[in-house]
Design a protein around this motif. Structure first.
Motif, PDB file in Angstrom:
ATOM      1  N   LEU A  77      53.160  46.364   8.076  1.00 27.26           N
ATOM      2  CA  LEU A  77      53.843  45.384   7.218  1.00 27.26           C
ATOM      3  C   LEU A  77      53.890  45.893   5.786  1.00 27.26           C
ATOM      4  O   LEU A  77      52.911  46.424   5.273  1.00 27.26           O
ATOM      5  CB  LEU A  77      53.102  44.044   7.254  1.00 27.26           C
ATOM      6  N   THR A  78      55.010  45.720   5.191  1.00 28.41           N
ATOM      7  CA  THR A  78      55.154  46.101   3.788  1.00 28.41           C
ATOM      8  C   THR A  78      54.643  44.951   2.947  1.00 28.41           C
ATOM      9  O   THR A  78      54.997  43.799   3.184  1.00 28.41           O
ATOM     10  CB  THR A  78      56.634  46.324   3.475  1.00 28.41           C
ATOM     11  N   ASP A  79      53.788  45.269   1.953  1.00 28.29           N
ATOM     12  CA  ASP A  79      53.272  44.162   1.148  1.00 28.29           C
ATOM     13  C   ASP A  79      54.062  43.938  -0.134  1.00 28.29           C
ATOM     14  O   ASP A  79      53.673  43.153  -0.984  1.00 28.29           O
ATOM     15  CB  ASP A  79      51.772  44.338   0.861  1.00 28.29           C
ATOM     16  N   GLY A  80      55.131  44.636  -0.276  1.00 25.42           N
ATOM     17  CA  GLY A  80      56.034  44.326  -1.390  1.00 25.42           C
ATOM     18  C   GLY A  80      55.926  45.267  -2.557  1.00 25.42           C
ATOM     19  O   GLY A  80      56.850  45.380  -3.351  1.00 25.42           O
ATOM     20  N   SER A  81      54.799  45.953  -2.720  1.00 29.83           N
ATOM     21  CA  SER A  81      54.701  46.856  -3.871  1.00 29.83           C
ATOM     22  C   SER A  81      55.394  48.172  -3.537  1.00 29.83           C
ATOM     23  O   SER A  81      55.256  48.711  -2.449  1.00 29.83           O
ATOM     24  CB  SER A  81      53.232  47.093  -4.229  1.00 29.83           C
ATOM     25  N   VAL A  82      56.183  48.632  -4.495  1.00 30.93           N
ATOM     26  CA  VAL A  82      56.978  49.839  -4.256  1.00 30.93           C
ATOM     27  C   VAL A  82      56.932  50.721  -5.498  1.00 30.93           C
ATOM     28  O   VAL A  82      56.889  50.241  -6.633  1.00 30.93           O
ATOM     29  CB  VAL A  82      58.424  49.466  -3.858  1.00 30.93           C
ATOM     30  N   GLU A  83      56.876  52.017  -5.258  1.00 32.25           N
ATOM     31  CA  GLU A  83      56.925  52.963  -6.371  1.00 32.25           C
ATOM     32  C   GLU A  83      58.053  53.938  -6.075  1.00 32.25           C
ATOM     33  O   GLU A  83      58.239  54.350  -4.933  1.00 32.25           O
ATOM     34  CB  GLU A  83      55.605  53.722  -6.483  1.00 32.25           C
ATOM     35  N   SER A  84      58.792  54.268  -7.111  1.00 33.60           N
ATOM     36  CA  SER A  84      59.940  55.142  -6.881  1.00 33.60           C
ATOM     37  C   SER A  84      59.772  56.468  -7.603  1.00 33.60           C
ATOM     38  O   SER A  84      59.152  56.548  -8.660  1.00 33.60           O
ATOM     39  CB  SER A  84      61.214  54.480  -7.393  1.00 33.60           C
ATOM     40  N   GLU A  85      60.307  57.488  -6.989  1.00 32.83           N
ATOM     41  CA  GLU A  85      60.287  58.812  -7.599  1.00 32.83           C
ATOM     42  C   GLU A  85      61.741  59.283  -7.667  1.00 32.83           C
ATOM     43  O   GLU A  85      62.509  59.107  -6.725  1.00 32.83           O
ATOM     44  CB  GLU A  85      59.466  59.765  -6.710  1.00 32.83           C
ATOM     45  N   TYR A  86      62.096  59.866  -8.796  1.00 34.12           N
ATOM     46  CA  TYR A  86      63.485  60.315  -8.971  1.00 34.12           C
ATOM     47  C   TYR A  86      63.532  61.829  -9.110  1.00 34.12           C
ATOM     48  O   TYR A  86      62.714  62.416  -9.811  1.00 34.12           O
ATOM     49  CB  TYR A  86      64.103  59.677 -10.209  1.00 34.12           C
ATOM     50  N   LEU A  87      64.446  62.419  -8.404  1.00 37.27           N
ATOM     51  CA  LEU A  87      64.621  63.865  -8.483  1.00 37.27           C
ATOM     52  C   LEU A  87      66.092  64.188  -8.699  1.00 37.27           C
ATOM     53  O   LEU A  87      66.961  63.545  -8.115  1.00 37.27           O
ATOM     54  CB  LEU A  87      64.172  64.534  -7.179  1.00 37.27           C
ATOM     55  N   LEU A  88      66.342  65.171  -9.521  1.00 38.81           N
ATOM     56  CA  LEU A  88      67.726  65.638  -9.713  1.00 38.81           C
ATOM     57  C   LEU A  88      67.904  66.875  -8.864  1.00 38.81           C
ATOM     58  O   LEU A  88      67.195  67.872  -9.049  1.00 38.81           O
ATOM     59  CB  LEU A  88      67.971  65.959 -11.184  1.00 38.81           C
ATOM     60  N   LYS A  89      68.817  66.783  -7.914  1.00 33.89           N
ATOM     61  CA  LYS A  89      69.008  67.912  -7.006  1.00 33.89           C
ATOM     62  C   LYS A  89      70.218  68.724  -7.436  1.00 33.89           C
ATOM     63  O   LYS A  89      71.313  68.192  -7.580  1.00 33.89           O
ATOM     64  CB  LYS A  89      69.208  67.404  -5.579  1.00 33.89           C
ATOM     65  N   ILE A  90      69.975  70.009  -7.642  1.00 28.40           N
ATOM     66  CA  ILE A  90      71.074  70.919  -7.955  1.00 28.40           C
ATOM     67  C   ILE A  90      71.074  71.955  -6.841  1.00 28.40           C
ATOM     68  O   ILE A  90      70.199  72.819  -6.780  1.00 28.40           O
ATOM     69  CB  ILE A  90      70.884  71.577  -9.330  1.00 28.40           C
ATOM     70  N   GLY A  91      72.027  71.813  -5.956  1.00 30.79           N
ATOM     71  CA  GLY A  91      72.042  72.683  -4.785  1.00 30.79           C
ATOM     72  C   GLY A  91      70.826  72.375  -3.927  1.00 30.79           C
ATOM     73  O   GLY A  91      70.625  71.234  -3.521  1.00 30.79           O
TER      74      GLY A  91
END
Lengths: 93, 393
Positions: free
Chosen positions: B263-277
């Motif tokens: 079960l997901t408890d609602g807390s979420v963390e996001s990671e962002y990446l810039l993809k070049i090729g």
């Protein structure tokens, strides 16, 4: 001869009530106040400048004196002058 | 005197210089010249306006009176035309611009076909091409949309209707395809045989001679109807029909008593990446450690410029922290779950027309934390299949 012809012409114009300029080859000069001069039936422009315009007709000359005179229009036997007119003088031969 | 006449004939300002101006002008007027707006500037200098057609006389007479004449300017249509010719390049550019705009506005830029299958669309496009209607062609001299519509309907028999609409520089076509029914009769001699074992409930034989009757139990492969209309004769026809029979299915299932759910408890963390090729450059959120239970969801944007995909895109990874929980289900719940899942599984396997009539739990036992379930289903379905008869000549 010439004098007799002249007298005849004068008599005819009087008798038939014809305009004298046609019969007698005289210029008809019309002025509108002192700003325009309209000369018909002349035979030539002798001299023209800002102050003086001299016109030839059959039996003499007409001298028009004024200020800032200019020729608005010039045709074979007609002339329209404009400017500040002072006097019209006849200088018969 | 300025008037319309002077404008069309053209008037010019002339400067006359010389000692004999008056006699010169007198001679000119005698020959029919019209002099206007004369001004004396100097004793031997006069500026006046004459008509363009009098210019010839002036030039003829100037030698005789030893006058110098020079043009100071001209007005009227002849001078405007001359001026225009002088600016020929500007004029040509203007005409060219008008022509180009006209041509571009009358060029067909695109054809859009809607509502047709790809094959028919290609057919329509090739037909349009043969009429001379294709992108890049001029619309001047092209046929009317109504004419194109009629011709398309004549030339492509598969079209039921097509609407041709001209919208600015593009053609919009909307077509409706004819639905073709296979009217070709299947005349190969055939029998109807049973696809599986079952008890006949209902028979509906359109063509052929029925061989079974209601409540007969048939085995797999048994002939239900034959194309041989009269016994002991060589006349075979194609038999057609439906035979609804009661068939039986046995479904065995074993289900665990204990279920673990994430079960997901609602807390979420996001990671962002810039993809070049193939190279990924972390931008944000890359510092999070890998601790605890989490579920990863990654999605990357699809950037495109003018319809071309660019190799640069943004990848986002969301980490949802999860909580695992075990649930102990009761025997009754398990039975319910088993029955409903078995039913839906069976329904998927069967023909859409088939109907599940009855279900029965045959066996239910519990061993090693698992529930064993055996179910019996009664189904009404069409068991008739066509089997061609090979006729030995």
């Amino acid at each position: 001869m010439s004098k007799w012809q002249q007298q005849l012409r004068t008599w005819i114009s009087r008798y038939f009530d014809l305009p004298s300029d046609v019969m007698l080859d005289l210029p008809r000069i019309t002025t509108i106040g002192s700003i325009h001069v309209y000369i018909e039936n002349h035979t030539g422009l002798l001299h023209f400048s800002d102050e003086e315009v001299r016109i030839q007709y059959k039996k003499g000359q007409v001298r028009i004196l004024g200020k800032d005179l200019g020729v608005k229009m010039m045709l074979k036997e007609e002339l329209l002058l404009e400017g500040e007119l002072k006097s019209v003088e006849f200088l018969p031969e | 005197m300025k008037n319309q006449h002077d404008f069309f004939q053209g008037i010019m300002k002339v400067q006359v210089e010389g000692p004999l101006i008056e006699p010169f002008l007198q001679a000119c007027t005698k020959r029919g010249c019209q002099i206007t707006n004369m001004r004396r500037l100097d004793a031997s200098l006069v500026i006046l306006t004459i008509r363009l057609k009098d210019w010839k006389i002036f030039r003829q007479l100037r030698k005789k009176y030893r006058c110098k004449i020079s043009i100071k300017g001209g007005k009227g249509l002849p001078f405007i035309i001359q001026h225009m010719i002088g600016r020929l390049s500007v004029l040509l550019a203007f005409i060219a611009a008008v022509v180009i705009i006209f041509v571009l506005a009358n060029t067909l830029w695109s054809i859009k076909v809607d509502g047709l299958s790809p094959e028919l669309e290609a057919d329509v496009e090739s037909k349009l091409n043969s009429y001379g209607v294709s992108p890049g062609k001029l619309t001047i001299g092209m046929k009317d949309p109504i004419e194109i519509q009629q011709q398309l309907l004549e030339d492509i028999p598969d079209l039921l209707w097509i609407g041709v609409k001209k919208q600015g520089t593009s053609y919009h076509l909307y077509g409706v395809e004819k639905t073709r029914y296979d009217t070709e009769m299947n005349t190969r001699p055939s029998n109807l045989v049973a696809a599986k074992k079952g008890m006949i409930i209902e028979t509906f034989i359109k063509k052929g001679r029925p061989m079974v009757s209601v409540y007969d139990v048939v085995q797999k492969g048994q002939i239900l109807a034959t194309g041989q209309l009269v016994e002991e004769e060589d006349l075979f026809i194609h038999s057609e029909g439906e035979v609804i029979a009661e068939t039986w299915y046995r479904v065995a299932q074993s289900l665990p008593m204990e279920q673990v759910l994430s079960l997901t408890d609602g807390s979420v963390e996001s990671e962002y990446l810039l993809k070049i090729g193939k190279f990924a450059l972390p931008i944000w959120g890359f510092w999070r450690g890998e601790e605890g239970d989490f579920r990863e969801e990654s999605h990357s944007s699809n950037w495109s410029i003018f319809g071309f995909h660019i190799p640069v895109n943004m990848k986002t990874i969301d980490y949802y922290s999860i909580d695992r929980k075990a649930y102990e289900s009761s025997r009754k719940d398990i039975e319910e779950i088993g029955v409903s899942s078995a039913r839906s599984n069976l329904q998927q396997e069967l023909d859409p027309d088939a109907e599940i009539k009855d279900e029965k739990v045959l066996h239910l036992s519990e061993e090693n934390g698992k529930v064993k379930l055996i179910l019996m289903y009664k189904v009404y379905e069409n068991i008739a299949v066509t089997k061609y008869v090979s006729q030995g000549d």
